[in-house]
Scaffold this motif. Structure first.
Motif, PDB file in Angstrom:
ATOM      1  N   ASP B  19      -3.513   1.614  -7.589  1.00 52.46           N
ATOM      2  CA  ASP B  19      -2.118   1.368  -7.211  1.00 52.46           C
ATOM      3  C   ASP B  19      -2.047   0.450  -5.988  1.00 52.46           C
ATOM      4  OD1 ASP B  19      -1.170   2.867  -9.271  1.00 52.46           O
ATOM      5  OD2 ASP B  19      -0.473   4.554  -8.058  1.00 52.46           O
ATOM      6  N   ASP B  20      -0.939  -0.244  -5.921  1.00 54.44           N
ATOM      7  CA  ASP B  20      -0.688  -1.222  -4.853  1.00 54.44           C
ATOM      8  C   ASP B  20       0.001  -0.519  -3.684  1.00 54.44           C
ATOM      9  OD1 ASP B  20       0.152  -3.400  -3.311  1.00 54.44           O
ATOM     10  OD2 ASP B  20       1.892  -3.772  -4.626  1.00 54.44           O
ATOM     11  N   GLY B  23       2.748  -2.404  -1.783  1.00 54.86           N
ATOM     12  CA  GLY B  23       4.007  -2.429  -2.523  1.00 54.86           C
ATOM     13  C   GLY B  23       4.743  -1.103  -2.449  1.00 54.86           C
ATOM     14  N   ALA B  52      -5.800   5.701  -4.218  1.00 52.37           N
ATOM     15  CA  ALA B  52      -5.660   4.304  -4.667  1.00 52.37           C
ATOM     16  C   ALA B  52      -7.027   3.658  -4.838  1.00 52.37           C
ATOM     17  CB  ALA B  52      -4.815   3.521  -3.669  1.00 52.37           C
ATOM     18  N   ALA B 148      -2.022  -7.327   3.673  1.00 53.24           N
ATOM     19  CA  ALA B 148      -1.112  -7.413   2.527  1.00 53.24           C
ATOM     20  C   ALA B 148       0.346  -7.321   2.982  1.00 53.24           C
ATOM     21  CB  ALA B 148      -1.426  -6.286   1.529  1.00 53.24           C
ATOM     22  N   ARG B 152       3.192 -10.352   2.575  1.00 57.60           N
ATOM     23  CA  ARG B 152       4.436 -10.187   1.804  1.00 57.60           C
ATOM     24  C   ARG B 152       5.691 -10.208   2.660  1.00 57.60           C
ATOM     25  NH1 ARG B 152       2.635  -5.618  -2.626  1.00 57.60           N
ATOM     26  NH2 ARG B 152       0.426  -6.208  -2.618  1.00 57.60           N
TER      27      ARG B 152
END
Lengths: 260, 260
Positions: B19-20, B23, B52, B148, B152
């Motif tokens: 999983d991210d 995000g 994760a 990350a 973003r």
């Protein structure tokens, strides 16, 4: 409960013996543009509680015992300081030349130098050194503060008195609770199930210590001293005074401690 | 800095391998009505980082060594579990029948059961028990998450991965940092003077541990799991990635540890 606020009660004057801590804290809350409410938690640095309670000791008046002379010689400390350490403590847990002495304080805390402060104590030129001890009864101090805040504002609040402790295994101090009133110091979740229905096994949470550490983060941020923090938004059950064990649930029985 | 906010990132779906996390965290921040900003600190529970990263171990596939068989017999634990414990650890610090095993994890943490989780791991009917290990490189996990989030959102943030540790002397767990990125884990105040000009002696502050404990307080409050917390308002210096020691400044050298 999705948001917790920690509000630094900055700009507080130096605290001295006999000062009205509840008043100083309420002034700080007003300066921050807040009013005290039910369920708030006030975290107060041990140092200002001890100062208000005049827990100073003048080293000049201390006469070391033979044991204090011997230990002082072994670890390289002023025997008068060791005398005060011993008088505050139930036992020496660890001592090493040149290092701190880790003591079991009579109140049940295992802490460096029995929690005795040298720093942030006014040392006037030409006077002997002064030490500052822990409050005689930190839970009692916390209860008295909670009661005074209730009397003046009507708000039912928790009070945590915190100090900075070193710890085994890790570098650096962390805020730790030395006195607690109005809220549970430890929360026992044993027997609860987790999200999948597994029974949780070892899940007593040191809630008041986490509160103490959180507030310490805010206290330590400012250049000036911030000796008190208002925490708001924690979803805590409030304990009535007659069912309030204070900090004791956080103190491990020495017989059950793997590290003594 | 007079106010710190801790915002629970609630309503996050169950996390699974691959999983991210960035995000999921940004979704949680959006659900809370916030946007990530420079200087924010994101605290993430170790458990969801490990999930994760697929750090599961099926007990059914574990073959215990003779040492694991022997220790398991002595302390009353499944030898396969002891095998996993030993493979995660540098040494056994304390072990006692019927009690937890306090291990020195290969990553340098001294912790019960080497940080291996049983709870909140889906145990399907008829399947063997699964364990969940710490991330292989929690600082690396924290750095990747910070990168990350930066990619973003443009925001330069700190990341702390926390876990709940028991501790000597005190009852109850406290949140502790196991991975750190972007901020100083420990803040060295030695040589600074206090308000009265006295030089501070022992004042390395375990900043990331205090952050971890503060976030743990928020994570533990909700009935549902809250696996991440956004902290805003801490006045922290941000560290560039090439000068970021991660959690290591918080790990006491075993040779200098009075309690090993």
């Amino acid at each position: 409960m999705n948001r917790v606020s920690m509000i630094a009660l900055a700009g507080m004057p130096m605290v001295g013996p006999g000062d009205d801590l509840a008043g100083l804290i309420l002034d700080g809350i007003a300066r921050a543009g807040e009013t005290l409410g039910d369920g708030d938690v006030v975290v107060v640095a041990q140092k200002i509680v001890s100062k208000a309670e005049n827990r100073y000791v003048d080293l000049a008046g201390v006469v070391p015992s033979a044991e204090a002379e011997r230990i002082g010689g072994e670890v390289g400390k002023d025997p008068r300081f060791v005398e005060v350490l011993l008088s505050e403590s139930a036992s020496v847990v660890r001592a090493r030349p040149g290092g701190v002495m880790i003591m079991a304080h009579k109140l049940g805390f295992v802490m460096a130098n029995a929690g005795i402060d040298h720093s942030n104590i006014v040392q006037e030129a030409g006077t002997e050194e002064r030490l500052l001890l822990l409050p005689v009864d930190p839970d009692g101090s916390a209860r008295a503060l909670a009661a005074a805040l209730k009397e003046r504002t009507g708000a039912t609040v928790g009070v945590v008195i915190n100090d900075s402790f070193g710890r085994p295994f890790r570098v650096g101090t962390c805020g730790v609770a030395v006195g607690v009133a109005g809220i549970a110091a430890a929360v026992d979740k044993r027997g609860d199930t987790d999200l999948f229905g597994n029974v949780l096994r070892v899940t007593i949470v040191g809630q008041a210590d986490e509160i103490a550490a959180a507030a310490s983060l805010v206290m330590g941020q400012a250049d000036e001293g911030v000796p008190a923090v208002l925490m708001r938004g924690l979803d805590l059950a409030m304990l009535p005074a007659d069912a309030d064990p204070g900090v004791r649930p956080l103190l491990r029985n020495p017989e059950e401690d793997l590290f003594r």
